[in-house]
Design an enzyme around this catalytic site. Structure first.
Site, PDB file in Angstrom:
ATOM      1  N   CYS A  13       1.027  -1.148   0.019  1.00 56.77           N
ATOM      2  CA  CYS A  13       0.060  -0.074   0.028  1.00 56.77           C
ATOM      3  C   CYS A  13       0.985   1.112  -0.253  1.00 56.77           C
ATOM      4  CB  CYS A  13      -0.700  -0.067   1.238  1.00 56.77           C
ATOM      5  SG  CYS A  13      -1.795   1.635   1.371  1.00 56.77           S
ATOM      6  N   CYS A  16       0.391   3.245   3.488  1.00 55.00           N
ATOM      7  CA  CYS A  16       0.677   2.753   4.947  1.00 55.00           C
ATOM      8  C   CYS A  16       2.337   3.488   5.208  1.00 55.00           C
ATOM      9  CB  CYS A  16       1.037   1.031   4.667  1.00 55.00           C
ATOM     10  SG  CYS A  16      -0.770   0.426   4.930  1.00 55.00           S
ATOM     11  N   ASN A 114     -13.240  10.582  -1.208  1.00 54.78           N
ATOM     12  CA  ASN A 114     -13.764   9.847  -1.894  1.00 54.78           C
ATOM     13  C   ASN A 114     -13.734   8.380  -1.516  1.00 54.78           C
ATOM     14  OD1 ASN A 114     -15.163   9.643  -4.364  1.00 54.78           O
ATOM     15  ND2 ASN A 114     -13.512   9.472  -5.495  1.00 54.78           N
ATOM     16  N   SER A 122      -9.124   4.476  -5.219  1.00 53.79           N
ATOM     17  CA  SER A 122      -7.986   3.521  -5.591  1.00 53.79           C
ATOM     18  C   SER A 122      -7.477   2.543  -4.513  1.00 53.79           C
ATOM     19  CB  SER A 122      -6.718   4.231  -6.251  1.00 53.79           C
ATOM     20  OG  SER A 122      -6.147   5.055  -5.370  1.00 53.79           O
ATOM     21  N   HIS A 125      -7.074   2.132   2.110  1.00 57.84           N
ATOM     22  CA  HIS A 125      -6.378   2.656   3.111  1.00 57.84           C
ATOM     23  C   HIS A 125      -7.136   4.127   3.539  1.00 57.84           C
ATOM     24  CE1 HIS A 125      -2.766   3.151   5.626  1.00 57.84           C
ATOM     25  NE2 HIS A 125      -3.367   4.511   5.879  1.00 57.84           N
ATOM     26  N   HIS A 127      -8.139   7.472   3.528  1.00 49.30           N
ATOM     27  CA  HIS A 127      -7.819   8.775   3.206  1.00 49.30           C
ATOM     28  C   HIS A 127      -8.709   9.649   2.609  1.00 49.30           C
ATOM     29  CE1 HIS A 127      -7.758   6.527  -0.432  1.00 49.30           C
ATOM     30  NE2 HIS A 127      -7.560   7.659  -1.373  1.00 49.30           N
ATOM     31  N   GLN A 129      -8.548  13.825   0.326  1.00 50.85           N
ATOM     32  CA  GLN A 129      -7.756  14.815  -0.454  1.00 50.85           C
ATOM     33  C   GLN A 129      -8.186  15.983  -0.288  1.00 50.85           C
ATOM     34  OE1 GLN A 129      -6.965  13.676  -4.609  1.00 50.85           O
ATOM     35  NE2 GLN A 129      -8.088  11.749  -4.444  1.00 50.85           N
TER      36      GLN A 129
END
Ligand code: H2U
Length: 275
Positions: A13, A16, A114, A122, A125, A127, A129
């Site tokens: 990943c 990570c 998103n 994608s 994990h 996250h 933006q």
């Protein structure tokens, strides 16, 4: 389909802790949130100003800006919904710090998440933006104008009057606490769309006081757990914060809010398409 069981750490990943990203940069061994400049940033701070106009039909303009990626947690296997409230609090702290920093340079700081493969995300994990630039995107620009016009005509922020109406009707309020309300907006187009807004007049994320920040962590947790429980799946959505632009006069009409746009219709696998 049952949700995939993920490891707490995935050596492949790019989000990570300690792992290499595209271009070879290595993430630090972070233990809370972690923000970095997107390795494929769609906007760059040093872009030369250029303009294209072919007969008014093909028009474009260079936009200076920056794009960042924000890891919510080092844990690969958690979502915001599954994180503990103190850890969600750190995500909120980071959103505020990013808005505060980028707002010194750019007028519009778009913080968003998103989530879910069905939304084109994608990586599971946890996250989000951040995109920052000087122009207001189309929807915030319309919100800016409409809130301004409403305030001129009625002397009150549009979204606070709207909130009072929703409280009066009590039909579309999904969750609430001392500082926040989540409603299915009257104008919703997605089946489980939500609008999350502070009860008190607040222009931006950077204006949230301590009680508002604490209550935000609390309501986010409940809202996201409820989304997950709806179809017993890791609920996909696109969410984003809209607040008054930075470095702009006459913003008193603004009320901070978050939009949640989830694509699911009747189950974990039936997606709504706009046709
Ligand atoms: P999604 O949240 O839509 O999955 O996007 C993740 C972002 O991560 C995407 O904008 C960036 C992509 O450009 N990225 C990096 O910055 N570095 C990488 O090594 C891979 C992906």
């Amino acid at each position: 389909l049952p949700d995939e069981i993920l490891p707490a750490y995935d050596p492949t990943c790019y989000l990570c802790a300690g792992n290499a990203r595209a271009g070879g940069v290595r993430n630090p061994v972070y233990d809370s949130t972690y923000v970095f400049t997107n390795d494929f940033a769609a906007m760059l701070p040093g872009i030369a100003s250029t303009r294209l106009d072919e007969g008014g039909l093909m028009r474009a303009e260079a936009e200076r800006g920056t794009c960042r990626v924000m890891c919510f947690s080092p844990r690969h296997d958690l979502s915001l919904a599954e994180m503990e409230i103190p850890d969600i609090q750190r995500v909120i702290d980071t959103w505020i710090a990013q808005a505060s920093e980028l707002g010194q340079t750019y007028r519009w700081v778009q913080i968003f998440e998103n989530k879910g493969a069905v939304m084109g995300c994608s990586n599971p994990h946890p996250h989000g933006q951040i995109w920052a630039g000087d122009s207001l995107p189309d929807l915030p620009a319309r919100e800016h104008n409409q809130q301004y016009l409403y305030q001129v005509e009625h002397g009150r922020p549009l979204l606070l009057d709207y909130l009072d109406l929703e409280i009066k009707h009590g039909e579309r309020i999904v969750l609430g606490n001392a500082e926040w309300l989540a409603v299915v907006p009257f104008w919703a187009v997605w089946p489980f769309e939500l609008l999350l807004l502070p009860r008190r007049h607040t222009l931006r994320l950077t204006d949230l006081d301590a009680p508002q920040q604490q209550e935000l962590a609390e309501i986010l947790k409940r809202l996201l757990v409820r989304y997950d429980n709806l179809f017993e799946t890791a609920f996909p959505y696109s969410m984003g914060w809209h607040g008054a632009p930075f470095k702009t006069a006459d913003c008193e009409a603004w009320q901070l809010h978050a939009h949640f746009y989830p694509p699911l219709l009747r189950s974990a696998t039936i997606k709504k398409f706009m046709v």
